[in-house]
Write an enzyme that holds these catalytic residues in place. Structure first.
Site, PDB file in Angstrom:
ATOM      1  N   GLU B  26       0.878  -1.174   0.000  1.00 41.59           N
ATOM      2  CA  GLU B  26       0.000   0.000   0.000  1.00 41.59           C
ATOM      3  C   GLU B  26       0.915   1.224   0.000  1.00 41.59           C
ATOM      4  O   GLU B  26       1.153   1.846   1.039  1.00 41.59           O
ATOM      5  CB  GLU B  26      -0.891  -0.049   1.251  1.00 41.59           C
ATOM      6  CG  GLU B  26      -2.081   0.893   1.127  1.00 41.59           C
ATOM      7  CD  GLU B  26      -3.059   0.777   2.291  1.00 41.59           C
ATOM      8  OE1 GLU B  26      -3.029  -0.244   3.020  1.00 41.59           O
ATOM      9  OE2 GLU B  26      -3.839   1.717   2.473  1.00 41.59           O
ATOM     10  N   LYS B 156      -2.350 -13.940  18.705  1.00 43.23           N
ATOM     11  CA  LYS B 156      -2.773 -13.706  17.315  1.00 43.23           C
ATOM     12  C   LYS B 156      -4.280 -13.826  17.133  1.00 43.23           C
ATOM     13  O   LYS B 156      -4.752 -14.282  16.097  1.00 43.23           O
ATOM     14  CB  LYS B 156      -2.053 -14.703  16.384  1.00 43.23           C
ATOM     15  CG  LYS B 156      -0.542 -14.610  16.477  1.00 43.23           C
ATOM     16  CD  LYS B 156       0.149 -15.753  15.768  1.00 43.23           C
ATOM     17  CE  LYS B 156       1.653 -15.648  15.943  1.00 43.23           C
ATOM     18  NZ  LYS B 156       2.365 -16.828  15.427  1.00 43.23           N
ATOM     19  N   ASP B 232       7.106 -11.839  13.560  1.00 47.85           N
ATOM     20  CA  ASP B 232       5.989 -12.694  13.183  1.00 47.85           C
ATOM     21  C   ASP B 232       4.788 -11.775  12.990  1.00 47.85           C
ATOM     22  O   ASP B 232       4.150 -11.341  13.957  1.00 47.85           O
ATOM     23  CB  ASP B 232       5.708 -13.707  14.294  1.00 47.85           C
ATOM     24  CG  ASP B 232       4.648 -14.722  13.870  1.00 47.85           C
ATOM     25  OD1 ASP B 232       3.922 -14.448  12.893  1.00 47.85           O
ATOM     26  OD2 ASP B 232       4.556 -15.782  14.503  1.00 47.85           O
ATOM     27  N   HIS B 327      -4.181   7.610  -3.349  1.00 53.79           N
ATOM     28  CA  HIS B 327      -4.061   6.227  -3.807  1.00 53.79           C
ATOM     29  C   HIS B 327      -3.885   6.177  -5.325  1.00 53.79           C
ATOM     30  O   HIS B 327      -3.055   5.439  -5.835  1.00 53.79           O
ATOM     31  CB  HIS B 327      -5.289   5.411  -3.377  1.00 53.79           C
ATOM     32  CG  HIS B 327      -5.124   4.781  -2.046  1.00 53.79           C
ATOM     33  ND1 HIS B 327      -4.687   3.503  -1.868  1.00 53.79           N
ATOM     34  CD2 HIS B 327      -5.307   5.274  -0.794  1.00 53.79           C
ATOM     35  CE1 HIS B 327      -4.624   3.216  -0.573  1.00 53.79           C
ATOM     36  NE2 HIS B 327      -5.015   4.277   0.110  1.00 53.79           N
TER      37      HIS B 327
END
Lengths: 332, 332, 332, 332
Positions: B26, B156, B232, B327
């Protein structure tokens, strides 16, 4: 990165054995997912189905009063054709599916849902939301722009709305594992695995204050495939809010994973990189000419892989010390 | 990958200007975070503080009855020395901090918290939990092993427990942006930005059914640094459950981000890779010889970068069309 | 029990000054709500609007596979007329509005929404769900009954679904309080009250891990009116999951309460008791002959009273010691 | 109001058969709870245990910076004796147990926990919080008062914090129901009941976006006893956030309810009314002279009654049409 599998998949989108590339630092994920894949091949395979498919963004507008906001909600339907038209204008693939409103005091959140072909659709939905905003501000003169995104979308953030109303693809994968295969290859019994699932995934997550989530490590598998295929991996935040349902069928193990809002695409940012192209090709996700089919195929594969990784970890946790040993063996 | 900044940071852990590597598809994230970094340099900088620091795992045991489970809870304290000792045995860096219990019917969830030096500590805590489990099963003969991880950890996955009890590092970063700097460089007023934050981050997330989360895109910035430094990245799921608090001070903008449970390390899996080593070196996170200091420094930098990215996006959203334009400009 | 007010209300359902009976042991609630009512009379009053109105129950069925469940979801629309008919058969007031499905593995949750006239509709919706279940089991031979209520309804329990999809009445009430009236009668400034609201209702609840709730004590006022008017007061559990939105307008205070799922009725269990009849009569909730109108009037009054109680408590909290003093004065 | 039972209870607080008064408009609650009570008498009874017991309130203070707030958090321990003393000064029953802090930007939420004897303790904790606030403002000159209650308490509102850190009494009740007794008196099998519980209470609530809640109708039973014994019934909002855990033991049914934060008292507002006194006397909750014992006894009884009502409703739901029939039979 390693490719594991193949996974035996059966679904309206795909039937066959698919190997899956996993990019991860948590190396035990490879043999673990591979073990799940093996189970799929020793059985009838993993049945997968997609329930819905869309991309959403909630614009945020301000009315002079709750009553005015309510009027907008009640009359927006009369502009459906026009709204459909302006959304379509931005892209050949963008099609307005629906919208959903929330009024909070005098604030108006309009969650717009569109289809986006093979793209994950972040930009397409922002353009659509932009167009819808412009039109609404013209139609309803007293509305005021606050934000093109009001967090009721909701992108890369924990929510309940994505699971309830849908965002991305709603996919369910399920497998029936005969008792003997479970015992030999997962080294535990169906009863133990289901029991663990209930006490860990359901009750443990409940205690933790989780919301619409009940799994051991969906995030790991999602991340690994997302990185391997050029996805925006920040979407694992909401994508990993998925649910395992497992139970005993006769003596056998029924195991399913439900991912009601995963965001994947086969075109767009990241997918043009060499490794991503290669991996999407390996997965057969670059062949279909019908818009949306490649992305749906990818969603099916992702979900089947999540099932493989999840069933394998849960099995490992049934045996004291196994998780630690596999980490030590792999990583040192 | 691109390095943006430098960010002007002031904290007990670090004082100086730090440039931050961001790995992302992005691409607008680069100029956006860079704009936030510029703001930090034009002001007194970003003040950052760490409140707590630990790694946790909840073991899951089964008692014959709730009463027995309660007895375990009530008597575990008598074994503190022994527990501290066995946790320390596995690693020079593992030190037992505390534990927290939940009884559910006859099930017993014990959430063990340890310090882990410069490692994020996933393996260290699993080993510690393993050792604690073994000892408890010896001490309390009627307890039965269910799982080394009972999801009350929680790793997570979305939760409330991580923010309330802590997991990883609890970091707060704050900045005071004079009105004029806000207007010139963020192209909006403090009032508008605070207003948007309330209606989007607070109220919008509330409507979405979010839990302990109120931000626009913490996940994006976390992911980008995590990928660049060998973390991670699946830990962005819980790490992104952070909260913005912003308000007007006089005419100026007070802006803060609170990330109560981010998991980062400077040693361990992924960090030995060339790009990770290089980036950790660039960040100065490989120099301190006191265990834990490098990881704390990294946590401070991560949080300051999150502030930069967040303030910049919120500012962009204040102006209709700006998000879309940036964008389109960047990506096509 | 005490009657406080009158509250000045403006809404499509009702315009006028209404006094409200409050049954509570927390006696400071009376002067507190009365103070809010006074504010309403000193201003233009409390504007109130109802966005939607329905009762829901989610039946829970089991399919042989996720794919079969998906087929049911995709084909239920073809039975709409029949479903509408069988729902209407049970009651003159029950009309099928819509349904919403969730598939979880091979489980199928169908959340049926109906209108229920002036009844809160607990029994009416159960009968409707019963009828829908019977019909679906006939149409889809492989479906199996699990439960007439699958908790995706959801009745008297915390949820996000009720606020998002609606259950009961979705009501918003708002008021504009001039600065001077705020200062004289609420003994605080608009700025302080808004500031407190943000830090307590929004940020504090966020930290507490609340879901779709942001208020100080909606539950108190709901309970007091529910007890006074013969409601099933257990519905305060989900009903109190409402949100305050307040801000400064010029120098004045804009204050609103949004209760997206309150359950109230003017007929049915409890309402036939003398005190309930008397209180419903006092509120003018027994006069309209159009089904649903009395219950809607009650919902409007309830929401306006919630606003009165909420604004008054928040004002009290702005001044150190005031809450404690009012409790001590009243109760001892 | 009706008294049902007796319920056979075994706990450190109480051993014997206790009949329970239930005030409700939902008349099927009486036979339903009575059926559960019968089951208790046909078996070894309901074992109940209390894990913890406190009342909490979170004061909300503002620091000049996050760093200052952190210093307060890190040094508060040095004032423990003084804090304990000032809390004790307000009441013979108030004893400071502990506190828990959260820093959000420069905001400081301090959740104070005290014991409150036989009172539910709403006022006692507010007084304690008041005293703590006063002292902290003296000790830390730069702190500023925001609110005596910062919603991190949290009173009568949905949260995760109450279950995790405790508020009120944390009670677990469990029963072992032999298969035959289940079949004859609950008219269903242990297997079916457990299966329903998983699919409805666990999975259904999960889909609904519930937080730390998994039950069918705890709220109903809590409300009925609270109304009968003069409790502040608004506390059912958080009190009903409890969890069922049930499983098959051999062929029999293990069934438990965990209510980690119910608020009950035997003295204070409401308890002096004739009906409340009578009912508390009937329950034996007015006899013990040791402060806290009567309230603990009440908490045990409440939880046992919740178990009775819950097991009975779940059993009824196993049989299609039974719920509806019982409502029609009772109410018309």
């Amino acid at each position: 990165m390693k490719t594991v599998g193949p996974i035996k998949i059966k679904s309206p989108e795909i039937e066959g054995d698919i190997s899956v590339p996993l990019a991860t630092f948590e190396t035990p994920l490879w043999p673990s997912t591979a073990r799940g894949a093996k189970i799929s091949r020793l059985t009838d395979g993993i049945y997968t189905v997609i329930l819905s498919d869309c991309m959403t963004r909630s614009i945020l507008l301000e009315a002079p009063s709750a009553q005015y906001a309510t009027e907008v909600v009640n009359t927006m339907e009369t502009h459906r054709n026009k709204l459909t038209e302006i959304v379509a204008k931005n892209s050949n693939y963008a099609h307005l599916e629906n919208w959903h409103c929330q009024v909070l005091g005098n604030l108006l959140y309009i969650r717009v849902a569109i289809t986006t072909g093979d793209a994950s659709g972040h930009n397409m939905i922002t353009q659509a939301a932009d167009a819808v905003t412009t039109m609404l501000l013209q139609q309803y003169k007293k509305l005021k722009y606050i934000s093109i995104s009001g967090n009721y979308c909701t992108d890369k953030k924990v929510s309940a709305v994505n699971g309830i109303l849908g965002r991305g693809k709603y996919v369910v994968a399920e497998i029936l594992v005969p008792k003997q295969i479970c015992e030999i290859h997962l080294k535990t019994t169906p009863t133990k695995l289901v029991d663990l699932h209930i006490k860990k995934n359901l009750l443990g997550t409940l205690l933790a204050g989780g919301v619409r989530t009940a799994n051991a490590h969906f995030a790991n598998i999602l991340l690994a495939i997302y990185l391997a295929t050029g996805q925006d991996a920040a979407n694992i935040v909401e994508g990993s809010q998925g649910i395992v349902h497992a139970e005993i069928r006769g003596e056998d193990l029924y195991f399913s994973v439900t991912l009601p809002n995963i965001i994947v695409g086969t075109i767009g940012n990241g997918k043009q990189l060499d490794f991503a192209k290669e991996n999407l090709n390996l997965l057969g996700c670059d062949k279909d000419l019908t818009p949306g089919k490649n992305a749906r195929r990818l969603a099916v594969i992702v979900t089947a892989a999540v099932l493989c990784g999840e069933i394998s970890l849960l099995a490992a946790l049934c045996n004291p010390g196994e998780l630690m040993r596999s980490h030590l063996d792999m990583e040192r």
